[in-house]
Design a protein around this motif. Structure first.
Motif, PDB file in Angstrom:
ATOM      1  N   LEU A   1       0.838  -1.206   0.000  1.00  0.00           N
ATOM      2  CA  LEU A   1       0.000   0.000   0.000  1.00  0.00           C
ATOM      3  C   LEU A   1       0.875   1.259   0.000  1.00  0.00           C
ATOM      4  O   LEU A   1       0.591   2.227  -0.719  1.00  0.00           O
ATOM      5  CB  LEU A   1      -0.913   0.007   1.224  1.00  0.00           C
ATOM      6  N   LEU A   2       1.941   1.240   0.792  1.00  0.00           N
ATOM      7  CA  LEU A   2       2.828   2.395   0.860  1.00  0.00           C
ATOM      8  C   LEU A   2       3.577   2.589  -0.455  1.00  0.00           C
ATOM      9  O   LEU A   2       3.747   3.722  -0.915  1.00  0.00           O
ATOM     10  CB  LEU A   2       3.819   2.206   2.009  1.00  0.00           C
ATOM     11  N   PHE A   3       4.010   1.498  -1.069  1.00  0.00           N
ATOM     12  CA  PHE A   3       4.695   1.604  -2.364  1.00  0.00           C
ATOM     13  C   PHE A   3       3.773   2.261  -3.400  1.00  0.00           C
ATOM     14  O   PHE A   3       4.179   3.161  -4.136  1.00  0.00           O
ATOM     15  CB  PHE A   3       5.123   0.211  -2.841  1.00  0.00           C
ATOM     16  N   ARG A   4       2.522   1.821  -3.424  1.00  0.00           N
ATOM     17  CA  ARG A   4       1.555   2.381  -4.381  1.00  0.00           C
ATOM     18  C   ARG A   4       1.311   3.868  -4.104  1.00  0.00           C
ATOM     19  O   ARG A   4       1.233   4.682  -5.023  1.00  0.00           O
ATOM     20  CB  ARG A   4       0.242   1.601  -4.287  1.00  0.00           C
ATOM     21  N   LYS A   5       1.225   4.229  -2.808  1.00  0.00           N
ATOM     22  CA  LYS A   5       1.002   5.630  -2.450  1.00  0.00           C
ATOM     23  C   LYS A   5       2.180   6.504  -2.886  1.00  0.00           C
ATOM     24  O   LYS A   5       1.992   7.568  -3.499  1.00  0.00           O
ATOM     25  CB  LYS A   5       0.824   5.741  -0.928  1.00  0.00           C
ATOM     26  N   PHE A   6       3.407   6.067  -2.598  1.00  0.00           N
ATOM     27  CA  PHE A   6       4.585   6.852  -2.968  1.00  0.00           C
ATOM     28  C   PHE A   6       4.745   6.941  -4.482  1.00  0.00           C
ATOM     29  O   PHE A   6       5.138   7.984  -5.019  1.00  0.00           O
ATOM     30  CB  PHE A   6       5.836   6.243  -2.338  1.00  0.00           C
ATOM     31  N   ALA A   7       4.412   5.851  -5.172  1.00  0.00           N
ATOM     32  CA  ALA A   7       4.497   5.854  -6.633  1.00  0.00           C
ATOM     33  C   ALA A   7       3.480   6.826  -7.233  1.00  0.00           C
ATOM     34  O   ALA A   7       3.784   7.562  -8.184  1.00  0.00           O
ATOM     35  CB  ALA A   7       4.278   4.438  -7.176  1.00  0.00           C
ATOM     36  N   THR A   8       2.279   6.846  -6.671  1.00  0.00           N
ATOM     37  CA  THR A   8       1.241   7.757  -7.159  1.00  0.00           C
ATOM     38  C   THR A   8       1.615   9.215  -6.891  1.00  0.00           C
ATOM     39  O   THR A   8       1.444  10.084  -7.753  1.00  0.00           O
ATOM     40  CB  THR A   8      -0.104   7.432  -6.484  1.00  0.00           C
ATOM     41  N   ASP A   9       2.130   9.488  -5.686  1.00  0.00           N
ATOM     42  CA  ASP A   9       2.546  10.857  -5.357  1.00  0.00           C
ATOM     43  C   ASP A   9       3.636  11.344  -6.297  1.00  0.00           C
ATOM     44  O   ASP A   9       3.614  12.499  -6.762  1.00  0.00           O
ATOM     45  CB  ASP A   9       3.049  10.907  -3.917  1.00  0.00           C
TER      46      ASP A   9
ATOM     47  N   TYR B   1       5.629  14.781 -10.715  1.00  0.00           N
ATOM     48  CA  TYR B   1       6.491  14.963 -11.882  1.00  0.00           C
ATOM     49  C   TYR B   1       5.779  14.679 -13.210  1.00  0.00           C
ATOM     50  O   TYR B   1       6.413  14.627 -14.262  1.00  0.00           O
ATOM     51  CB  TYR B   1       7.728  14.065 -11.746  1.00  0.00           C
ATOM     52  N   ARG B   2       4.462  14.451 -13.132  1.00  0.00           N
ATOM     53  CA  ARG B   2       3.632  14.277 -14.330  1.00  0.00           C
ATOM     54  C   ARG B   2       4.174  13.187 -15.245  1.00  0.00           C
ATOM     55  O   ARG B   2       4.550  13.408 -16.401  1.00  0.00           O
ATOM     56  CB  ARG B   2       3.523  15.601 -15.095  1.00  0.00           C
ATOM     57  N   MET B   3       4.201  11.993 -14.715  1.00  0.00           N
ATOM     58  CA  MET B   3       4.672  10.826 -15.457  1.00  0.00           C
ATOM     59  C   MET B   3       3.801   9.635 -15.086  1.00  0.00           C
ATOM     60  O   MET B   3       3.131   9.646 -14.040  1.00  0.00           O
ATOM     61  CB  MET B   3       6.134  10.530 -15.131  1.00  0.00           C
ATOM     62  N   PRO B   4       3.766   8.598 -15.916  1.00  0.00           N
ATOM     63  CA  PRO B   4       2.969   7.406 -15.595  1.00  0.00           C
ATOM     64  C   PRO B   4       3.467   6.763 -14.303  1.00  0.00           C
ATOM     65  O   PRO B   4       4.663   6.735 -14.027  1.00  0.00           O
ATOM     66  CB  PRO B   4       3.198   6.483 -16.793  1.00  0.00           C
ATOM     67  N   SER B   5       2.553   6.252 -13.529  1.00  0.00           N
ATOM     68  CA  SER B   5       2.902   5.637 -12.253  1.00  0.00           C
ATOM     69  C   SER B   5       3.488   4.249 -12.467  1.00  0.00           C
ATOM     70  O   SER B   5       3.074   3.512 -13.364  1.00  0.00           O
ATOM     71  CB  SER B   5       1.656   5.531 -11.364  1.00  0.00           C
ATOM     72  N   ILE B   6       4.454   3.883 -11.646  1.00  0.00           N
ATOM     73  CA  ILE B   6       5.041   2.543 -11.746  1.00  0.00           C
ATOM     74  C   ILE B   6       4.164   1.551 -10.988  1.00  0.00           C
ATOM     75  O   ILE B   6       3.435   1.916 -10.063  1.00  0.00           O
ATOM     76  CB  ILE B   6       6.475   2.511 -11.177  1.00  0.00           C
TER      77      ILE B   6
END
Length: 422
Positions: free
Chosen positions: A195-203, A208-213
């Protein structure tokens, strides 16, 4: 506490996760917020301890008062008292005017002491007085001032160890730890890591206006298996690195390996001295005892070296027979009435010592014998002190003391009588 209240608190303070230990920590913070009890937030570095003092303050009657967070480990020891309690003009070099400290500024509010275990002992005594009476004195002043603050502290140190080694006051610990809150480490939070990985990736994607990993299945397993010694802070940093540096948006275990440090790869430098010796497990009460033990071992090595030199000299006088080698055989040691000291791990000798050892060997045994006595007398007090300490540690049991000192019981008895320690 109602589960909905805990969820609302998470949303308000940006806390991600659903594990029971995390929910329990938030629950305690909410319950204690309405009181003025001191709270100690404990947990490893990087777990997010700083969120809990804010929760307590915002849900307390002091929420309209000041909230001051102080990193005790970032303030130099020489100025920490001035920062916390203020100072009078001219009280020290550079004190060009009166200044209020954090305890005066936070009057009526909350003060958060992060890394409280880093406080020097003198400051700990001042802090204890504030906790007990609400009183403090500015540096350079004799006037007692009052303050009404709620103190919340946080630390990542082991308090039992710090108290045992004299680095933290036990009475202050019990004052601070009226209500303890334990924040779990990231490795103990299971699927919260995903969950934290997804949150940090989304932020990072939005910033930086790029696709999320996104993680592949083997990638998810990989980050769940890792121990995360840097906790949430480390996970955030690695997620941001991958988001910026990788062109591929599907993150596999192979990609993660480029960013996640290998387990147990920290360089471990050998400690020269410690309070517990590696080979015996013996614990010392002070650096002085460690020094005594080193000098005691040095004396044994000097004695062994002298025996070896005498053996070599005897060999020359008796046509090549190496009596020293004979003296070191198990058969000889088992039957000999003389206490011979067994070789120990050699120490690195100083240049002066090496030069002395490599003097030309003369046939005059007395010259070496006199030098040995002079060397020995200089260490008599050290040896006596080490024997006293060993007997104290083992409550007078001579056999255990002899094992501790790595000498025979017969030698210990002789030394006790020689130094009048009976």
């Amino acid at each position: 506490m109602i589960k909905q209240d805990i969820q609302n608190t998470k949303l308000r303070f940006g806390i991600i996760g659903n594990t029971e230990d995390l929910n329990r920590a938030i629950d305690i913070a909410l319950q204690v917020a309405g009181t003025d009890l001191s709270v100690l937030v404990m947990g490893e570095s990087g777990v997010g301890k700083e969120s809990f003092p804010q929760i307590i303050h915002q849900f307390s009657k002091r929420k309209h008062g000041a909230y001051i967070a102080v990193n005790c480990g970032a303030i130099p020891e020489g100025t920490i008292d001035s920062e916390l309690f203020g100072h009078e003009k001219g009280s020290f070099t550079g004190a060009i005017s009166d200044r209020n400290g954090y305890f005066a500024e936070a009057n009526g509010g909350t003060i958060f002491l992060d890394e409280v275990g880093e406080l020097p002992l003198s400051t700990q005594a001042r802090l204890l007085r504030v906790l007990e009476t609400g009183e403090f004195i500015k540096v350079g002043s004799s006037k007692v001032q009052k303050t009404d603050v709620r103190i919340i502290a946080a630390t990542n140190i082991n308090f039992q160890e710090a108290i045992a080694t004299g680095k933290f006051r036990e009475d202050l610990y019990y004052r601070l730890c009226t209500v303890p809150i334990k924040v779990p480490a990231l490795r103990e939070r299971g699927n919260d890591i995903l969950l934290l990985f997804r949150k940090f990736a989304t932020d990072c994607s939005e910033k930086y206006r790029m696709p999320s990993i996104q993680l592949t299945e083997d990638g998810k397993k990989h980050i769940l298996d890792y121990s995360w010694p840097g906790n949430v802070r480390q996970l955030k940093n690695i997620t941001e690195q991958i988001s910026i540096l990788e062109t591929q948006r599907e993150i596999t275990a192979e990609i993660l390996d480029r960013y996640i440090p290998k387990e147990n790869t920290a360089v471990k430098l050998p400690a020269l001295l410690s309070r517990t010796t590696a080979h015996t497990g013996k614990t010392f009460e002070s650096e002085r005892e460690i020094l005594y033990q080193v000098l005691f071992d040095l004396r044994r090595d000097v004695t062994e070296l002298t025996q070896m030199v005498h053996g070599l000299m005897a060999e020359r006088k008796h046509g090549g027979t190496n009596h020293y080698a004979e003296m070191q055989t198990p058969e000889f040691l088992a039957t000999s009435p003389v206490d011979y000291i067994q070789p120990t791990t050699p120490l690195v000798a100083s240049p002066a010592y090496v030069n002395n050892v490599h003097k030309p060997i003369h046939s005059d045994v007395e010259e070496w014998h006199d030098a040995d006595i002079e060397e020995s007398l200089a260490l008599d007090e050290v040896e006596k002190e080490m024997i006293k300490k060993a007997l104290e540690r083992h409550k007078g049991r001579r056999r255990n003391a002899a094992i501790d000192l790595k000498i025979s019981e017969r030698t210990l008895y002789r030394k006790i009588k020689e130094y009048g320690l009976e």
